[in-house]
Design a protein around this motif. Structure first.
Motif, mmCIF file in Angstrom:
data_model
loop_
_atom_site.group_PDB
_atom_site.id
_atom_site.type_symbol
_atom_site.label_atom_id
_atom_site.label_comp_id
_atom_site.label_asym_id
_atom_site.label_seq_id
_atom_site.Cartn_x
_atom_site.Cartn_y
_atom_site.Cartn_z
ATOM 1 N N LEU A 184 0.832 -1.199 0.000
ATOM 2 C CA LEU A 184 0.000 0.000 0.000
ATOM 3 C C LEU A 184 0.869 1.252 0.000
ATOM 4 C CD1 LEU A 184 -2.843 1.294 0.227
ATOM 5 C CD2 LEU A 184 -2.549 1.202 2.723
ATOM 6 N N LYS A 185 0.640 2.108 -0.982
ATOM 7 C CA LYS A 185 1.325 3.393 -1.031
ATOM 8 C C LYS A 185 0.480 4.410 -0.279
ATOM 9 C CE LYS A 185 4.210 5.901 -4.313
ATOM 10 N NZ LYS A 185 4.611 6.039 -5.731
ATOM 11 N N VAL A 186 1.074 5.043 0.711
ATOM 12 C CA VAL A 186 0.338 5.984 1.547
ATOM 13 C C VAL A 186 0.762 7.413 1.206
ATOM 14 C CG1 VAL A 186 0.105 4.306 3.402
ATOM 15 C CG2 VAL A 186 2.060 5.859 3.401
ATOM 16 N N GLY A 187 0.087 8.377 1.815
ATOM 17 C CA GLY A 187 0.400 9.780 1.546
ATOM 18 C C GLY A 187 -0.253 10.261 0.266
ATOM 19 N N ASN A 188 0.376 11.258 -0.383
ATOM 20 C CA ASN A 188 -0.150 11.891 -1.589
ATOM 21 C C ASN A 188 -1.565 12.407 -1.336
ATOM 22 O OD1 ASN A 188 0.001 12.833 -4.219
ATOM 23 N ND2 ASN A 188 -0.851 10.962 -5.073
ATOM 24 N N TYR A 189 -1.722 13.127 -0.235
ATOM 25 C CA TYR A 189 -3.045 13.528 0.216
ATOM 26 C C TYR A 189 -2.929 14.809 1.026
ATOM 27 C CZ TYR A 189 -7.504 13.195 2.753
ATOM 28 O OH TYR A 189 -8.740 13.443 3.287
ATOM 29 N N LYS A 190 -3.854 15.733 0.818
ATOM 30 C CA LYS A 190 -3.872 16.987 1.567
ATOM 31 C C LYS A 190 -4.938 16.924 2.663
ATOM 32 C CE LYS A 190 -2.392 20.129 -2.150
ATOM 33 N NZ LYS A 190 -2.342 19.164 -3.260
ATOM 34 N N THR A 191 -4.589 17.407 3.839
ATOM 35 C CA THR A 191 -5.564 17.589 4.899
ATOM 36 C C THR A 191 -5.707 19.089 5.159
ATOM 37 O OG1 THR A 191 -3.875 17.378 6.635
ATOM 38 C CG2 THR A 191 -5.061 15.388 5.995
ATOM 39 N N VAL A 192 -6.954 19.524 5.297
ATOM 40 C CA VAL A 192 -7.243 20.944 5.522
ATOM 41 C C VAL A 192 -8.056 21.069 6.798
ATOM 42 C CG1 VAL A 192 -8.301 23.030 4.597
ATOM 43 C CG2 VAL A 192 -7.240 21.374 3.028
ATOM 44 N N ASP A 193 -7.568 21.874 7.732
ATOM 45 C CA ASP A 193 -8.278 22.147 8.974
ATOM 46 C C ASP A 193 -8.609 23.638 9.031
ATOM 47 O OD1 ASP A 193 -7.800 19.495 9.656
ATOM 48 O OD2 ASP A 193 -5.996 19.980 10.800
ATOM 49 N N VAL A 194 -9.857 23.966 9.299
ATOM 50 C CA VAL A 194 -10.280 25.356 9.452
ATOM 51 C C VAL A 194 -10.505 25.613 10.938
ATOM 52 C CG1 VAL A 194 -12.041 27.067 8.863
ATOM 53 C CG2 VAL A 194 -11.340 25.360 7.170
ATOM 54 N N PHE A 195 -9.974 26.726 11.436
ATOM 55 C CA PHE A 195 -10.048 26.964 12.874
ATOM 56 C C PHE A 195 -10.453 28.406 13.186
ATOM 57 C CE2 PHE A 195 -5.696 27.874 11.573
ATOM 58 C CZ PHE A 195 -5.460 29.108 12.152
ATOM 59 N N ILE A 196 -11.032 28.565 14.381
ATOM 60 C CA ILE A 196 -11.376 29.879 14.937
ATOM 61 C C ILE A 196 -10.936 29.876 16.402
ATOM 62 C CG2 ILE A 196 -13.202 31.547 15.442
ATOM 63 C CD1 ILE A 196 -14.882 30.231 13.257
ATOM 64 N N ASN A 197 -10.036 30.768 16.758
ATOM 65 C CA ASN A 197 -9.614 30.933 18.137
ATOM 66 C C ASN A 197 -10.084 32.298 18.638
ATOM 67 O OD1 ASN A 197 -8.172 28.458 18.143
ATOM 68 N ND2 ASN A 197 -6.446 29.458 17.125
ATOM 69 N N MET A 198 -10.643 32.329 19.829
ATOM 70 C CA MET A 198 -11.147 33.584 20.388
ATOM 71 C C MET A 198 -10.707 33.734 21.839
ATOM 72 S SD MET A 198 -15.014 33.713 18.824
ATOM 73 C CE MET A 198 -15.361 32.010 19.272
ATOM 74 N N ARG A 199 -10.512 34.970 22.229
ATOM 75 C CA ARG A 199 -10.196 35.271 23.622
ATOM 76 C C ARG A 199 -11.068 36.422 24.094
ATOM 77 N NH1 ARG A 199 -5.057 36.458 23.242
ATOM 78 N NH2 ARG A 199 -5.230 38.734 23.453
ATOM 79 N N ILE A 200 -11.853 36.174 25.134
ATOM 80 C CA ILE A 200 -12.729 37.187 25.714
ATOM 81 C C ILE A 200 -12.384 37.287 27.197
ATOM 82 C CG2 ILE A 200 -15.108 37.931 26.066
ATOM 83 C CD1 ILE A 200 -15.923 35.997 23.840
ATOM 84 N N LYS A 201 -11.660 38.312 27.554
ATOM 85 C CA LYS A 201 -11.196 38.494 28.931
ATOM 86 C C LYS A 201 -10.474 37.229 29.387
ATOM 87 C CE LYS A 201 -14.586 42.003 30.247
ATOM 88 N NZ LYS A 201 -15.643 42.407 31.212
ATOM 89 N N ALA A 202 -11.004 36.533 30.383
ATOM 90 C CA ALA A 202 -10.316 35.364 30.935
ATOM 91 C C ALA A 202 -10.684 34.064 30.224
ATOM 92 C CB ALA A 202 -10.623 35.223 32.418
ATOM 93 N N ALA A 203 -11.529 34.119 29.219
ATOM 94 C CA ALA A 203 -11.988 32.915 28.531
ATOM 95 C C ALA A 203 -11.301 32.769 27.180
ATOM 96 C CB ALA A 203 -13.496 32.960 28.342
ATOM 97 N N ARG A 204 -10.908 31.538 26.881
ATOM 98 C CA ARG A 204 -10.349 31.190 25.570
ATOM 99 C C ARG A 204 -11.225 30.122 24.937
ATOM 100 N NH1 ARG A 204 -4.911 32.778 24.883
ATOM 101 N NH2 ARG A 204 -4.015 33.747 26.747
#
Length: 245
Positions: A184-204
């Protein structure tokens, strides 16, 4: 360590000017093969070996700039008496294995945008016992800024990873080792992750959409034979500090 084993490494850095720095490094290690490589007895596998000591030599250099946020590293690796596990998941030893690696790391910032790029290139010699992906890349593009009169800080972006195709080692649960496989040949593949990070006062707070590219690809993809890449998933988390008054 065993008798007569040794480990030596050295590093020399020099600033060419206030912008560019050069780092030259090298190492030399002589070690006895592990107990697992020399001797193993179980219901499924049994072997007894008297392998020669392994010697790992490495030499390389890094060119970097703190101001421009980039670095380039080139390494030459020489593995004498290299021990590997063949297609039968049995240990074997060859006289020599060589490979080179080139790594690039860069970060570009423009206003509220940032682009992080990491690229790795690896190439082995004619022996086919050390199998590595020739190319590995990582890119992260994100936007960050303050909102609502600086009450909220947010970072929104996407990570893209790519590993070129190769016959990656398979895993043997009975011995807990990786071994060569030609199926089995592995790889040759893209992974895409979309993220949102927020900080509101003491909360992350973070919200992440993992492997969104899985909707665009047909069939099961692998990075390790027998262990498919996780499909699309959503992850959410919150961290908050509490202070005594």
């Amino acid at each position: 360590r065993e008798k007569n084993d040794y480990s030596a490494d050295g590093r020399l850095g020099y600033n060419l000017n206030k912008i560019i720095a050069v780092d030259v490094h090298g190492s030399d290690d002589l070690v006895k093969p592990s107990l697992l490589e020399n001797e193993y007895i179980s219901n499924n596998f049994t072997w007894q070996n008297d392998f020669l000591k392994k010697q790992i030599k490495k030499a390389g250099a890094t060119l970097s700039s703190v101001k421009y946020k980039f670095s380039v590293t080139a390494d030459y690796n020489l593995l004498n008496n290299f021990v590997y596990f063949d297609t039968s998941a049995m240990p074997a030893q060859i006289d020599q294995q060589k490979f080179i690696s080139l790594k690039l790391s860069d970060m570009i910032k423009w206003r509220h945008w940032s682009l992080v790029t990491k690229v790795a290139y690896q190439k082995t010699d004619g022996n086919d016992v050390l199998r590595l992906p020739e190319w590995q890349t990582y890119n992260s593009l994100y936007y960050e800024n303050y909102f609502f009169k600086s009450a909220l800080f947010a970072q929104i972006g996407a990570d893209v990873r790519y590993v070129s195709g190769y016959f990656g080692d398979a895993y043997m649960p009975a011995t807990r080792i990786f071994y060569l496989q030609d199926t089995l040949k592995v790889g040759n593949y893209k992974t895409v992750d979309v993220f949102i990070n927020m900080r509101i006062k003491a909360a992350r707070i973070f919200l992440k959409f993992e492997n969104v590219a899985s909707f665009l690809n047909n069939g099961v993809k692998y990075y390790v034979p027998g262990y498919p890449i996780a499909p699309f998933a959503v992850r959410f988390g919150i961290s908050m500090r509490f202070f005594d008054i």
